[in-house]
Design a protein around this motif. Sequence first.
Motif, PDB file in Angstrom:
ATOM      1  N   LEU A 108       0.815  -1.217   0.000  1.00  0.00           N
ATOM      2  CA  LEU A 108       0.000   0.000   0.000  1.00  0.00           C
ATOM      3  C   LEU A 108       0.849   1.268   0.000  1.00  0.00           C
ATOM      4  N   LYS A 109       2.075   1.174  -0.500  1.00  0.00           N
ATOM      5  CA  LYS A 109       2.975   2.333  -0.442  1.00  0.00           C
ATOM      6  C   LYS A 109       2.462   3.526  -1.251  1.00  0.00           C
ATOM      7  N   ASP A 110       1.645   3.281  -2.280  1.00  0.00           N
ATOM      8  CA  ASP A 110       1.132   4.378  -3.100  1.00  0.00           C
ATOM      9  C   ASP A 110      -0.312   4.756  -2.755  1.00  0.00           C
ATOM     10  N   ILE A 111      -0.837   4.151  -1.697  1.00  0.00           N
ATOM     11  CA  ILE A 111      -2.208   4.455  -1.268  1.00  0.00           C
ATOM     12  C   ILE A 111      -2.177   5.562  -0.220  1.00  0.00           C
ATOM     13  N   ASP A 112      -3.131   6.453  -0.279  1.00  0.00           N
ATOM     14  CA  ASP A 112      -3.247   7.549   0.684  1.00  0.00           C
ATOM     15  C   ASP A 112      -3.272   6.985   2.107  1.00  0.00           C
ATOM     16  N   PRO A 113      -2.316   7.364   2.959  1.00  0.00           N
ATOM     17  CA  PRO A 113      -2.291   6.843   4.335  1.00  0.00           C
ATOM     18  C   PRO A 113      -3.592   7.084   5.099  1.00  0.00           C
ATOM     19  N   THR A 114      -4.331   8.136   4.719  1.00  0.00           N
ATOM     20  CA  THR A 114      -5.608   8.409   5.386  1.00  0.00           C
ATOM     21  C   THR A 114      -6.591   7.263   5.154  1.00  0.00           C
ATOM     22  N   LYS A 115      -6.594   6.724   3.928  1.00  0.00           N
ATOM     23  CA  LYS A 115      -7.475   5.597   3.624  1.00  0.00           C
ATOM     24  C   LYS A 115      -7.095   4.363   4.435  1.00  0.00           C
ATOM     25  N   VAL A 116      -5.786   4.104   4.498  1.00  0.00           N
ATOM     26  CA  VAL A 116      -5.313   2.933   5.246  1.00  0.00           C
ATOM     27  C   VAL A 116      -5.668   3.073   6.720  1.00  0.00           C
ATOM     28  N   GLY A 272       0.373  -1.901   8.124  1.00  0.00           N
ATOM     29  CA  GLY A 272      -0.753  -1.861   7.197  1.00  0.00           C
ATOM     30  C   GLY A 272      -0.344  -1.769   5.744  1.00  0.00           C
ATOM     31  N   GLY A 273       0.779  -2.419   5.376  1.00  0.00           N
ATOM     32  CA  GLY A 273       1.209  -2.401   3.987  1.00  0.00           C
ATOM     33  C   GLY A 273       2.058  -1.207   3.618  1.00  0.00           C
ATOM     34  N   SER A 274       2.441  -0.384   4.605  1.00  0.00           N
ATOM     35  CA  SER A 274       3.317   0.767   4.367  1.00  0.00           C
ATOM     36  C   SER A 274       4.505   0.692   5.323  1.00  0.00           C
ATOM     37  N   LEU A 275       5.656   1.178   4.880  1.00  0.00           N
ATOM     38  CA  LEU A 275       6.851   1.132   5.700  1.00  0.00           C
ATOM     39  C   LEU A 275       7.080   2.468   6.413  1.00  0.00           C
ATOM     40  N   THR A 299       2.215   8.105   7.733  1.00  0.00           N
ATOM     41  CA  THR A 299       1.648   6.848   8.224  1.00  0.00           C
ATOM     42  C   THR A 299       1.797   6.754   9.737  1.00  0.00           C
ATOM     43  N   LEU A 300       2.962   7.139  10.245  1.00  0.00           N
ATOM     44  CA  LEU A 300       3.184   7.148  11.692  1.00  0.00           C
ATOM     45  C   LEU A 300       2.222   8.114  12.380  1.00  0.00           C
ATOM     46  N   LYS A 301       2.017   9.271  11.778  1.00  0.00           N
ATOM     47  CA  LYS A 301       1.094  10.258  12.334  1.00  0.00           C
ATOM     48  C   LYS A 301      -0.318   9.682  12.454  1.00  0.00           C
ATOM     49  N   HIS A 302      -0.786   9.007  11.397  1.00  0.00           N
ATOM     50  CA  HIS A 302      -2.124   8.413  11.425  1.00  0.00           C
ATOM     51  C   HIS A 302      -2.211   7.295  12.463  1.00  0.00           C
ATOM     52  N   GLU A 305      -2.708   8.799  15.754  1.00  0.00           N
ATOM     53  CA  GLU A 305      -4.019   9.442  15.875  1.00  0.00           C
ATOM     54  C   GLU A 305      -5.173   8.436  15.955  1.00  0.00           C
ATOM     55  N   THR A 306      -4.855   7.150  15.977  1.00  0.00           N
ATOM     56  CA  THR A 306      -5.911   6.135  16.052  1.00  0.00           C
ATOM     57  C   THR A 306      -6.847   6.405  17.229  1.00  0.00           C
ATOM     58  N   ASP A 307      -6.259   6.638  18.387  1.00  0.00           N
ATOM     59  CA  ASP A 307      -6.999   7.033  19.592  1.00  0.00           C
ATOM     60  C   ASP A 307      -5.968   7.488  20.618  1.00  0.00           C
ATOM     61  N   GLU A 308      -6.435   7.896  21.808  1.00  0.00           N
ATOM     62  CA  GLU A 308      -5.507   8.409  22.812  1.00  0.00           C
ATOM     63  C   GLU A 308      -4.496   7.357  23.232  1.00  0.00           C
ATOM     64  N   GLY A 309      -4.949   6.114  23.331  1.00  0.00           N
ATOM     65  CA  GLY A 309      -4.071   5.032  23.754  1.00  0.00           C
ATOM     66  C   GLY A 309      -2.971   4.703  22.766  1.00  0.00           C
ATOM     67  N   ALA A 310      -3.144   5.095  21.507  1.00  0.00           N
ATOM     68  CA  ALA A 310      -2.127   4.824  20.492  1.00  0.00           C
ATOM     69  C   ALA A 310      -0.881   5.670  20.698  1.00  0.00           C
ATOM     70  N   THR A 311      -0.972   6.711  21.532  1.00  0.00           N
ATOM     71  CA  THR A 311       0.191   7.552  21.828  1.00  0.00           C
ATOM     72  C   THR A 311       0.942   7.057  23.065  1.00  0.00           C
ATOM     73  N   ARG A 312       0.505   5.956  23.634  1.00  0.00           N
ATOM     74  CA  ARG A 312       1.151   5.395  24.821  1.00  0.00           C
ATOM     75  C   ARG A 312       1.593   3.962  24.546  1.00  0.00           C
TER      76      ARG A 312
END
Length: 415
Positions: A108-116, A272-275, A299-302, A305-312
């Motif tokens: 998924l390297k050429d897919i918009d990370p927002t979609k992934v 999710g298919g991206s490096l 991709t790391l940013k998204h 941003e999954t939820d608050e727990g994703a930052t811990r």
Amino acid sequence: MVDVRTQEKYAELALRTGVNLQKGQALMINAPIEGADFTKIVVRKAWELGAKDVHINWVDDELTLLKYENAPDEVIADYPEWKVLLHDTFAEDGAAVLNIRSTNPDLLKDIDPTKVAMANKAAALAMVNFRKYTMNDRITWSIISIPTGDWAQKIFPDKSREDAIESLWDAIVKIVRVDQEDPIAAWDKHNQTLATAREILNEKNYKKLVFRAPGTDLEMELPEGHIWKGGSAESEKGIIFNPNIPTEEVFSLPHKYGVNGTVASTKPLNYGGSLIDNFSLTFKDGKVVDFKAEQGEDTLKHLLETDEGATRLGEIALVPHESPVSQSGLIFYNTLFDENASCHIALGKAYPTNLEGGSSMNEEELDKHGVNDSLTHVDFMIGSEKLDIDGVKADGTTEAVFRNGTWALNIKEKN
């Protein structure tokens, strides 16, 4: 290509040591279509072991990519109810679940990370109930991998597709100990070594771990009542199984509010298919307050941003640099393998089983004990031959746990 007998030994290992399939138990397999021949061997062996039912969920990289390229956002953001019902039904029946993960790391390297990110979050939300079965060891489950063409050529880019697959088979067979005369006996011995390591760490009962390496200066508190696990696990029904093959780790959980400092990755993360590669995270009071990446920063940013727990953080795992995965000299671009070459940590949900009584606690009780909750759980590698780890006890005394990427503790002293 490895011979059929070797594949049969691998299938037996996955069924008997991995999920430890019981007579009269159902089995669900998630498998790539490209691995149909191997999957059929697993299915045949499962029936021979007395499986009540065997169901396959086929996945195909090409079809997955076509969906991302063509489906509208409302479809990407929807996780079908029938899939949820399928998984929950098998889990409620006490089925074993075997995942054969062999995705192309660049799919998924050429897919918009927002979609992934949208699709990943939808799946995580939908599968919350099913994940409770696996993360609390209510059922037996295991993850293995087999070579597929695109993945093999990512690792061996200078080889033909056929030669790359053969080379990857050779590497996997050695790493998972299927090259040995009795792989199951070899895994019994290996599990005992990991059991010794976790017993020693549980006796040490460190209050804090301190990590130092190039780009890394991190202090990590451990919750009171934390438990180190690793190797084999025990299900709610008392069945011993191996969640990961291979596995070289012993792992526990950080205190969700007690992580401070900066940590640098040492291997690429396939998410999710991206490096995501050459990245670092800075923590304050357990939360990521800054991050950067040379590759895949969006991709790391998204992910964060999954939820608050994703930052811990939800996991800390210790793996000596001399593990078979590390000694292969290969980067697999596959977390199952790369995490077992290196000490690693995980953003997101912690395993409640890593806390005394945690599997019977609700979300509020777990939070009070410092156990992180999230829709996601993503491991990334921080270990190398340059990593030092110190353990700090409750009385403030400090001792070496890892030096130069390997155990400073004598983990064989009890064998």
